[in-house]
Design a protein around this motif. Sequence first.
Motif, short mmCIF file in Angstrom:
data_model
loop_
_atom_site.label_atom_id
_atom_site.label_comp_id
_atom_site.label_asym_id
_atom_site.label_seq_id
_atom_site.Cartn_x
_atom_site.Cartn_y
_atom_site.Cartn_z
N GLY A 55 0.75 -1.09 -0.16
CA GLY A 55 -0.03 -0.01 -0.05
C GLY A 55 0.88 1.30 0.07
N GLY A 56 2.00 1.01 0.09
CA GLY A 56 3.03 2.27 0.12
C GLY A 56 3.19 2.63 -1.21
N LEU A 57 3.84 4.14 -1.24
CA LEU A 57 4.35 4.40 -2.47
C LEU A 57 5.78 5.37 -2.43
N TRP A 58 6.61 5.10 -3.46
CA TRP A 58 7.92 5.62 -3.71
C TRP A 58 7.74 6.45 -4.89
N ARG A 59 7.99 7.95 -5.08
CA ARG A 59 8.14 8.39 -6.51
C ARG A 59 9.52 8.90 -6.81
N TYR A 60 9.65 8.64 -7.89
CA TYR A 60 11.20 9.20 -8.17
C TYR A 60 11.17 9.95 -9.68
N ARG A 61 12.16 10.66 -9.77
CA ARG A 61 12.25 11.75 -10.77
C ARG A 61 13.41 10.99 -11.38
N GLY A 62 13.39 10.86 -12.77
CA GLY A 62 14.43 10.19 -13.52
C GLY A 62 14.85 11.17 -14.62
N VAL A 63 16.26 10.97 -15.32
CA VAL A 63 16.88 11.78 -16.28
C VAL A 63 17.80 10.52 -17.01
N ASN A 64 17.79 10.98 -18.34
CA ASN A 64 18.61 9.95 -18.98
C ASN A 64 19.88 11.00 -19.54
N VAL A 65 20.97 10.53 -19.64
CA VAL A 65 21.82 11.16 -20.15
C VAL A 65 22.67 10.34 -21.19
N VAL A 66 22.74 10.79 -22.68
CA VAL A 66 23.54 10.35 -23.61
C VAL A 66 24.66 11.38 -23.98
N GLN A 67 26.15 11.03 -23.96
CA GLN A 67 27.07 11.72 -24.60
C GLN A 67 26.84 13.08 -23.87
N GLY A 68 26.44 13.33 -22.76
CA GLY A 68 26.43 14.57 -22.19
C GLY A 68 25.38 15.38 -22.09
N ASN A 69 24.38 14.81 -23.02
CA ASN A 69 22.91 15.52 -23.22
C ASN A 69 21.99 14.72 -22.23
N ALA A 70 21.20 15.77 -21.57
CA ALA A 70 20.10 15.49 -20.47
C ALA A 70 18.77 15.46 -21.22
N SER A 71 18.06 14.24 -20.71
CA SER A 71 16.77 14.49 -21.55
C SER A 71 16.02 15.20 -20.51
#
Length: 654
Positions: A55-71
């Motif tokens: 019943g619990g919830l964990w919320r995450y923020r994600g970012v992808n980085v490819v060759q120095g460029n962040a999404s």
Amino acid sequence: MWVGVVALSACGGGGGSDAGTSPPPAGAASLIPAAPAPGAVLQAEAATLRPLATGGLWRYRGVNVVQGNASSAYTTDITIAASGGALTESATNASNEGAASRGIALEGGSVVVTEQFDFTGKGAGETVRMTQLRSPVRVDDQWTILERRFTETAIDVDGDKRTDAVDVAMYARVIGEESLTLPRLAAIKAVRVDTKLLVRVVPSSTGTPGEVTTLEISDWYAPGIGLVQERTRAPLPGSTVLRETTEVLVGYDIGSDGGGIALYRAAQVPATAQSMAGEWLPEADKIVAVGEVGNEVLLFQQTSASTTSDLIVSRLDRNGRVLDTVRHTGLSRNAVVPPMLHAGGAVVLGRAENRPAEEVQLLSFDARGALSATRPTINLRTSSDFPDQAVQFGPVSAATDGQTVWLLWERAGPFGTWPTLVLRGFDLNGVPRDREARLEGLATSQQRLAMSGRYVVATWKRPNPISGFDQQLAAYEPNSLSGTQATIATGLPAFPNYVTDYGFFNQVTGTTLAWVRGLGSGSAIEGVGMLRVSGGFTPLRATTGSIDTELVPGLPPTGSMAQLAGRGQRIFHMQAVRGAPWQDMTAEPTTLLKLSWVDAEERPLSQTPLRSVELLPDRAEMPSTMVALSDRVLGFSGVTQLRTTVMWVPKEAR
């Protein structure tokens, strides 16, 4: 750690049957380095670092980085559900690849997850049980998850029309304890565990193993919270270019603890309830009282017809879930004061139909919302020591400790003089307990009454002989009716229509009189004022000037006392603000809930430090009422049906 999702993305895959396997040759075994000697114990039990809270919830923020460029940032929610004796962990957007789920269990002191992999290019047909943590958690502890050569594959890298074999090895190692800074939570210490997945193809034409493709995952686990950060490095599909994905915890709510976020929950009555089974509780503006009773929350809502009223009494747990509801129908709608909650239930003060106006009726509710069969009445004229004097039919203030109900009402003075205020205690059968107390000075109808420890505390306005009104404060000891009385402020305007609301917040020692907008001087200053009254019932003023000097810096006007809540020595304030969802990277502003508080000390509250936390809600909806609990504040909102939200106080401030 959704290794299966990342592995499928990195390695590709297709349809087919289960892969044939053979024991790992020496080459496959050599992919895993020798295990070092385990070091210091970081946690005796792995479950401390990975609470499996259903019943619990964990919320995450994600970012992808490819060759120095962040999404652009994305979010994903992790939940754990139980079904048929097994646990399933689900993600709404695992590694930004969409929804995923897997089995999870605590087995013999180890946290084990079960995922599907496609190592052969023939479809997800291989089930792998991965130990994420094991007890005791020790520095440099290393364990093997998988060592295998897959011989039946759909892979042909050398183009000889014969399938190639694949060596796969996976292992994990505890690195140690590290400090992390999180976007919406305080800095935290967490245990880092690195997991490596190593894959190499063995061409059929040569039998010589090719280059190793490596997928690296670092996970950080915090005690009592779980996974707080994950960093994944893996090649893009069909490429040697690496993509680094970092997911960091924004907030969590696991029932017994939480922080960073505010989750809204529809207040649905359970099927086992005494009344309204399966229905939704009415909207927030039907709330007439709410408070902590024992280890639960007792909620009163009122729905009115032309002459009668239904009082809906609900028991909620500390996370805002409805446990039971009782609907009391046909009660008088002529309530004198809202329900008064105490340790054992609540008391409602009303006026019975077709009875003299000087009579008030006591309705007693227990902690489960049941209404007492006896409904005694109190006649404010005949119960007086001066029954020949008329009763003013203005507001009646009341307070209770569950044993005695204290009433504060106006009595007309002789020969048309100003009325005076009368204070008297009654038991729950309506029988007077003590003689009445007449508060000094002339009175108006703007009075408040509260219990503070063993004292009854009152505040009211009285005419100033020169101009306007004076604000009075009195504290009485019930048994002796001895007490003190003080003037808080003088020369107040006669019609303070800029005062929205005011009332008491009782502390372990003393009390606090709080108001919204301006209680005193008639200036245009807006805000929230708080006057601390010490344990000796001495008003602690910041200055001797205007009472507007008691406004608490940093608290904007709320318009309602319902947006303030007190518990112990602490008073909370709530507001909606606009701000960035996180401060460590650029993001569009969004609605945040700002929870602020002051702790009543033996000094003016206008000089007491104000602390606050901003929470990221999952709805742009401002709670209109709240109740303070020991480690959280429970908010209530909703214009068509009731919703509850838990706002967690930061651990360092509990």
